[in-house]
Design a protein around this motif. Structure first.
Motif, short mmCIF file in Angstrom:
data_model
loop_
_atom_site.label_atom_id
_atom_site.label_comp_id
_atom_site.label_asym_id
_atom_site.label_seq_id
_atom_site.Cartn_x
_atom_site.Cartn_y
_atom_site.Cartn_z
N LYS A 91 0.83 -1.20 0.00
CA LYS A 91 0.00 0.00 0.00
C LYS A 91 0.87 1.26 0.00
CE LYS A 91 -3.80 -0.91 2.49
NZ LYS A 91 -4.48 -0.96 3.80
N ILE A 92 1.88 1.25 0.86
CA ILE A 92 2.78 2.40 0.98
C ILE A 92 3.68 2.51 -0.25
CG2 ILE A 92 4.77 3.29 2.28
CD1 ILE A 92 3.31 2.06 4.78
N PHE A 93 4.18 1.37 -0.69
CA PHE A 93 5.05 1.34 -1.85
C PHE A 93 4.30 1.87 -3.09
CE2 PHE A 93 6.96 -0.94 -5.50
CZ PHE A 93 8.27 -0.48 -5.38
N SER A 94 3.06 1.48 -3.23
CA SER A 94 2.25 1.92 -4.36
C SER A 94 2.07 3.45 -4.33
CB SER A 94 0.89 1.22 -4.31
OG SER A 94 -0.05 1.90 -5.12
N GLN A 95 1.86 4.00 -3.16
CA GLN A 95 1.76 5.46 -3.03
C GLN A 95 3.08 6.10 -3.44
OE1 GLN A 95 0.71 6.28 1.03
NE2 GLN A 95 -1.46 5.92 0.69
N TYR A 96 4.16 5.54 -2.94
CA TYR A 96 5.49 6.07 -3.25
C TYR A 96 5.73 6.11 -4.77
CZ TYR A 96 10.39 6.00 -4.40
OH TYR A 96 11.58 6.25 -5.02
N ILE A 97 5.47 5.01 -5.43
CA ILE A 97 5.71 4.92 -6.88
C ILE A 97 4.88 5.96 -7.63
CG2 ILE A 97 5.34 3.46 -8.93
CD1 ILE A 97 7.82 2.64 -7.32
N ARG A 98 3.61 6.08 -7.27
CA ARG A 98 2.75 7.02 -7.99
C ARG A 98 3.15 8.47 -7.72
NH1 ARG A 98 -2.60 5.80 -5.92
NH2 ARG A 98 -1.58 4.59 -4.30
N ARG B 149 6.29 9.38 -6.88
CA ARG B 149 7.58 9.51 -7.55
C ARG B 149 7.38 9.86 -9.02
NH1 ARG B 149 10.51 4.10 -9.31
NH2 ARG B 149 8.76 4.28 -10.77
N ASP B 150 6.40 9.20 -9.64
CA ASP B 150 6.17 9.38 -11.07
C ASP B 150 5.28 10.58 -11.40
OD1 ASP B 150 7.74 7.20 -11.43
OD2 ASP B 150 6.13 5.83 -12.02
N SER B 151 4.86 11.32 -10.40
CA SER B 151 3.99 12.46 -10.70
C SER B 151 4.79 13.75 -10.80
CB SER B 151 2.90 12.58 -9.63
OG SER B 151 3.47 12.99 -8.40
N ASP B 152 4.21 14.70 -11.50
CA ASP B 152 4.89 16.00 -11.64
C ASP B 152 4.62 16.85 -10.40
OD1 ASP B 152 2.35 17.03 -11.82
OD2 ASP B 152 2.46 17.48 -13.97
N SER B 153 5.00 18.11 -10.45
CA SER B 153 4.91 18.96 -9.26
C SER B 153 3.46 19.22 -8.83
CB SER B 153 5.63 20.28 -9.51
OG SER B 153 5.00 20.94 -10.58
N THR B 154 2.50 18.91 -9.69
CA THR B 154 1.10 19.11 -9.30
C THR B 154 0.39 17.79 -9.03
OG1 THR B 154 0.42 19.17 -11.63
CG2 THR B 154 0.90 21.28 -10.59
N ALA C 165 8.59 7.27 4.70
CA ALA C 165 9.26 8.56 4.81
C ALA C 165 9.32 9.25 3.44
CB ALA C 165 10.67 8.37 5.37
N GLN C 166 9.57 8.47 2.40
CA GLN C 166 9.61 9.03 1.04
C GLN C 166 8.24 9.61 0.64
OE1 GLN C 166 12.46 9.17 -0.97
NE2 GLN C 166 13.38 8.52 0.94
N VAL C 167 7.19 8.90 1.00
CA VAL C 167 5.83 9.37 0.68
C VAL C 167 5.59 10.73 1.35
CG1 VAL C 167 3.36 8.96 1.12
CG2 VAL C 167 4.80 7.12 0.20
N LYS C 168 5.96 10.84 2.62
CA LYS C 168 5.79 12.11 3.34
C LYS C 168 6.55 13.23 2.67
CE LYS C 168 4.58 10.62 7.95
NZ LYS C 168 5.26 9.92 9.05
N LEU C 169 7.80 12.95 2.31
CA LEU C 169 8.64 13.96 1.65
C LEU C 169 8.04 14.41 0.33
CD1 LEU C 169 12.28 12.62 2.20
CD2 LEU C 169 11.31 14.76 3.06
N LEU C 170 7.61 13.44 -0.46
CA LEU C 170 7.06 13.76 -1.78
C LEU C 170 5.77 14.58 -1.65
CD1 LEU C 170 7.81 10.38 -3.56
CD2 LEU C 170 8.61 12.61 -4.34
N LYS D 76 5.43 18.47 -3.01
CA LYS D 76 4.48 18.85 -4.06
C LYS D 76 3.27 19.59 -3.50
CE LYS D 76 5.99 14.68 -6.44
NZ LYS D 76 6.20 14.40 -7.82
N GLY D 77 3.25 19.74 -2.18
CA GLY D 77 2.11 20.41 -1.57
C GLY D 77 0.82 19.63 -1.74
N LEU D 78 0.92 18.31 -1.69
CA LEU D 78 -0.26 17.45 -1.83
C LEU D 78 -0.60 16.83 -0.50
CD1 LEU D 78 0.98 15.58 -5.02
CD2 LEU D 78 -0.79 17.34 -4.99
N ASN D 79 -1.75 16.18 -0.45
CA ASN D 79 -2.02 15.40 0.74
C ASN D 79 -2.82 14.15 0.38
OD1 ASN D 79 -4.85 16.12 0.68
ND2 ASN D 79 -4.16 18.14 1.39
#
Ligand SMILES: [Zn+2]
Length: 129
Positions: free
Chosen positions: A8-15, A17-22, A117-122, A126-129
């Motif tokens: 679940k967490i890894f899937s969030q991370y990958i998506r 990681r692959d998204s742009d700044s928005t 931790a990567q998910v939180k950083l990303l 990107k200013g997302l939640n």
């Protein structure tokens, strides 16, 4: 159970990681663009192979249509992986998939902590939640 939580967490991370700044991602196999939450984490080599299940080169944001094809639109996926990481990468992943990989409770925890931790950083980046 541990594996599901990590996925679940890894899937969030990958998506993310692959998204742009928005927060928008381009599907690895058809190039359609969707918001990261509408994307899926598509694996190239099947998830049943533990050795490549969490390999970052084997997982990318993929749209639902492509991901639900048999093998996740495998032909286009292979080509995209080699384009992205260099010729021969897909072959390396296929070899790696055949190796035995046993994950213990600790391995799951370590990876979960790392990708969490990567998910939180990303998200913050990107200013997302
Ligand atoms: Zn697609």
């Amino acid at each position: 159970v541990k594996d599901d939580e990590l996925w679940k967490i890894f899937s969030q991370y990958i998506r993310l990681r692959d998204s742009d700044s928005t927060g928008y991602c381009i599907c690895i196999t058809c190039s359609r663009v969707y918001f990261w939450k509408e994307m899926q984490c598509g694996h190239g080599i099947g998830r049943q192979h533990m050795a490549t299940k969490y390999d970052e080169r084997n997982n990318h944001a993929q749209c639902k249509t492509c991901n639900s094809f048999e093998g996740g639109n495998e032909d286009a996926y292979k080509k995209a992986v080699d384009r992205k990481y260099g010729a021969g990468t897909w072959e390396q992943l296929e070899l790696k998939a055949k190796t035995v990989c046993k994950m213990g409770a600790n391995d799951f925890l370590i990876l979960q902590g790392y990708f969490g931790a990567q998910v939180k950083l990303l998200l913050a980046d990107k200013g997302l939640n």
